[in-house]
Design a protein around this motif. Structure first.
Motif, PDB file in Angstrom:
ATOM      1  N   GLU A 115       0.832  -1.200   0.000  1.00 12.38           N
ATOM      2  CA  GLU A 115       0.000   0.000   0.000  1.00 12.38           C
ATOM      3  C   GLU A 115       0.869   1.253   0.000  1.00 12.38           C
ATOM      4  OE1 GLU A 115      -3.277   2.281   2.837  1.00 12.38           O
ATOM      5  OE2 GLU A 115      -2.767   0.179   3.219  1.00 12.38           O
ATOM      6  N   GLN A 116       1.954   1.231   0.773  1.00 15.59           N
ATOM      7  CA  GLN A 116       2.864   2.378   0.808  1.00 15.59           C
ATOM      8  C   GLN A 116       3.552   2.576  -0.537  1.00 15.59           C
ATOM      9  OE1 GLN A 116       3.080   4.662   3.346  1.00 15.59           O
ATOM     10  NE2 GLN A 116       1.292   3.456   3.971  1.00 15.59           N
ATOM     11  N   TYR A 117       3.885   1.461  -1.212  1.00 13.35           N
ATOM     12  CA  TYR A 117       4.476   1.583  -2.548  1.00 13.35           C
ATOM     13  C   TYR A 117       3.527   2.327  -3.482  1.00 13.35           C
ATOM     14  CZ  TYR A 117       7.758  -2.186  -1.229  1.00 13.35           C
ATOM     15  OH  TYR A 117       8.708  -2.965  -0.632  1.00 13.35           O
ATOM     16  N   LEU A 118       2.230   2.021  -3.381  1.00 15.90           N
ATOM     17  CA  LEU A 118       1.246   2.638  -4.261  1.00 15.90           C
ATOM     18  C   LEU A 118       1.008   4.100  -3.908  1.00 15.90           C
ATOM     19  CD1 LEU A 118      -0.699   2.182  -6.608  1.00 15.90           C
ATOM     20  CD2 LEU A 118      -2.408   1.385  -4.983  1.00 15.90           C
ATOM     21  N   VAL A 119       0.866   4.356  -2.619  1.00 14.68           N
ATOM     22  CA  VAL A 119       0.605   5.737  -2.176  1.00 14.68           C
ATOM     23  C   VAL A 119       1.783   6.653  -2.496  1.00 14.68           C
ATOM     24  CG1 VAL A 119       0.195   7.189  -0.154  1.00 14.68           C
ATOM     25  CG2 VAL A 119      -1.032   5.031  -0.395  1.00 14.68           C
ATOM     26  N   HIS A 120       3.007   6.123  -2.364  1.00 16.63           N
ATOM     27  CA  HIS A 120       4.209   6.939  -2.560  1.00 16.63           C
ATOM     28  C   HIS A 120       4.961   6.517  -3.819  1.00 16.63           C
ATOM     29  CE1 HIS A 120       3.478   8.634   1.369  1.00 16.63           C
ATOM     30  NE2 HIS A 120       3.483   7.429   1.911  1.00 16.63           N
ATOM     31  N   ALA A 121       4.233   6.165  -4.862  1.00 16.59           N
ATOM     32  CA  ALA A 121       4.871   5.745  -6.108  1.00 16.59           C
ATOM     33  C   ALA A 121       5.766   6.856  -6.656  1.00 16.59           C
ATOM     34  CB  ALA A 121       3.796   5.387  -7.138  1.00 16.59           C
ATOM     35  N   VAL A 122       6.894   6.453  -7.242  1.00 19.72           N
ATOM     36  CA  VAL A 122       7.829   7.446  -7.776  1.00 19.72           C
ATOM     37  C   VAL A 122       7.430   7.905  -9.181  1.00 19.72           C
ATOM     38  CG1 VAL A 122       9.723   6.526  -6.407  1.00 19.72           C
ATOM     39  CG2 VAL A 122       9.379   5.685  -8.734  1.00 19.72           C
ATOM     40  N   SER A 123       6.544   7.169  -9.837  1.00 16.79           N
ATOM     41  CA  SER A 123       6.096   7.535 -11.180  1.00 16.79           C
ATOM     42  C   SER A 123       4.903   8.478 -11.078  1.00 16.79           C
ATOM     43  CB  SER A 123       5.701   6.279 -11.972  1.00 16.79           C
ATOM     44  OG  SER A 123       6.780   5.381 -12.051  1.00 16.79           O
ATOM     45  N   ARG A 124       5.013   9.627 -11.705  1.00 18.12           N
ATOM     46  CA  ARG A 124       3.972  10.657 -11.610  1.00 18.12           C
ATOM     47  C   ARG A 124       3.604  11.167 -12.996  1.00 18.12           C
ATOM     48  NH1 ARG A 124       1.627  10.945  -6.466  1.00 18.12           N
ATOM     49  NH2 ARG A 124       3.169   9.972  -5.092  1.00 18.12           N
ATOM     50  N   VAL A 125       2.403  11.719 -13.088  1.00 15.28           N
ATOM     51  CA  VAL A 125       1.938  12.355 -14.318  1.00 15.28           C
ATOM     52  C   VAL A 125       1.603  13.796 -13.993  1.00 15.28           C
ATOM     53  CG1 VAL A 125       0.105  12.418 -16.055  1.00 15.28           C
ATOM     54  CG2 VAL A 125       1.032  10.231 -15.313  1.00 15.28           C
ATOM     55  N   TYR A 126       2.099  14.722 -14.824  1.00 19.38           N
ATOM     56  CA  TYR A 126       1.740  16.125 -14.627  1.00 19.38           C
ATOM     57  C   TYR A 126       1.223  16.693 -15.940  1.00 19.38           C
ATOM     58  CZ  TYR A 126       2.014  21.141 -13.979  1.00 19.38           C
ATOM     59  OH  TYR A 126       1.700  22.473 -13.930  1.00 19.38           O
TER      60      TYR A 126
END
Length: 237
Positions: A115-126
């Motif tokens: 769950e922490q991996y998902l909440v704090h994923a390093v891959s982002r979209v802007y």
């Protein structure tokens, strides 16, 4: 090959390959005889997998209880987070809401570390602005695709000339900068791409073309492959 490994390979094939899948294709993919393949499908069904189809018609994996979300590895979770974030930024409010719902459901089933991996994923979209303007007709088009029903549209071509068409909608295509519908045009008797922003009117006719949609999509992709091969052959001369 151990039976458990064989069943896992069969599940993976049914997850990854386009359905419906013939028994011969599945047997080839998993390296077993047809007789063993039929037994393995019965074993998966008995274990809880919902597999539609029968001998001579092909098979489709509908529900798979063998792959709970907690088996996702860290890179798969990054892909999930990135994909759902991209959907939320598309500019389609219905899909954005659905993506948020999927994320909440998956998060609720993950163990604490995942769950922490998902909440704090390093891959982002802007994306400061949505990629598409879905317009007022997208829900009607999507419903027609799902139900495999024809729609009548009033459409403006690139020169602004308006025409009325009856089309069989096959897929909604999210291109780089435009939202379009892949369809069979009843007027032109061929596959066409219609841009959603050029549709001023969309009306569901209720005329069904089920179950032709999947086969028509396969025909279109085959036609696309032929064009690509011909273009590659021409350029190499």
């Amino acid at each position: 090959m151990a039976r458990a490994d064989r069943l896992f390979r069969l599940l993976q094939a049914m997850r990854m390959l386009p359905a419906p899948l013939t028994a011969a294709r599945l047997a080839e993919e998993t390296g077993v005889s047809l007789r063993t393949l039929y037994r393995d499908i019965d074993s998966l069904r008995a274990a809880g997998a919902r597999i539609e189809g029968e001998r001579g018609y092909g098979y489709r994996l509908v529900e798979d209880y063998a792959l709970p979300p907690q088996t996702f590895d860290r890179l798969e979770i990054e892909a999930l987070a990135l994909g759902l974030a991209e959907v939320r930024q598309m500019g389609d409010p219905a899909l954005a809401m659905a993506a948020a719902s999927v994320l909440a459901k998956v998060t609720a089933t993950l163990p604490d570390d995942r769950e922490q991996y998902l909440v704090h994923a390093v891959s982002r979209v802007y994306r400061p602005d949505g990629r598409y303007s879905p317009g007022p007709h997208l829900a009607t088009i999507r419903e027609a695709c799902w139900r495999e029903q024809a729609i009548r549209i009033r459409y403006a071509d690139r020169d602004g000339a308006a025409t009325e068409r009856s089309i069989l909608p096959l897929a909604i295509v999210y291109a780089d900068r435009s939202l379009a519908v892949l369809a069979w045009c009843m007027l032109r008797q061929g596959f066409r791409i219609f841009r959603v922003e050029r549709m001023s009117e969309v009306e569901a006719t209720g005329e069904s073309f089920r179950p032709r949609r999947a086969a028509m999509l396969r025909d279109y992709l085959a036609e696309l492959d032929r064009r690509t091969a011909q273009a590659a052959a021409s350029s190499s001369r």
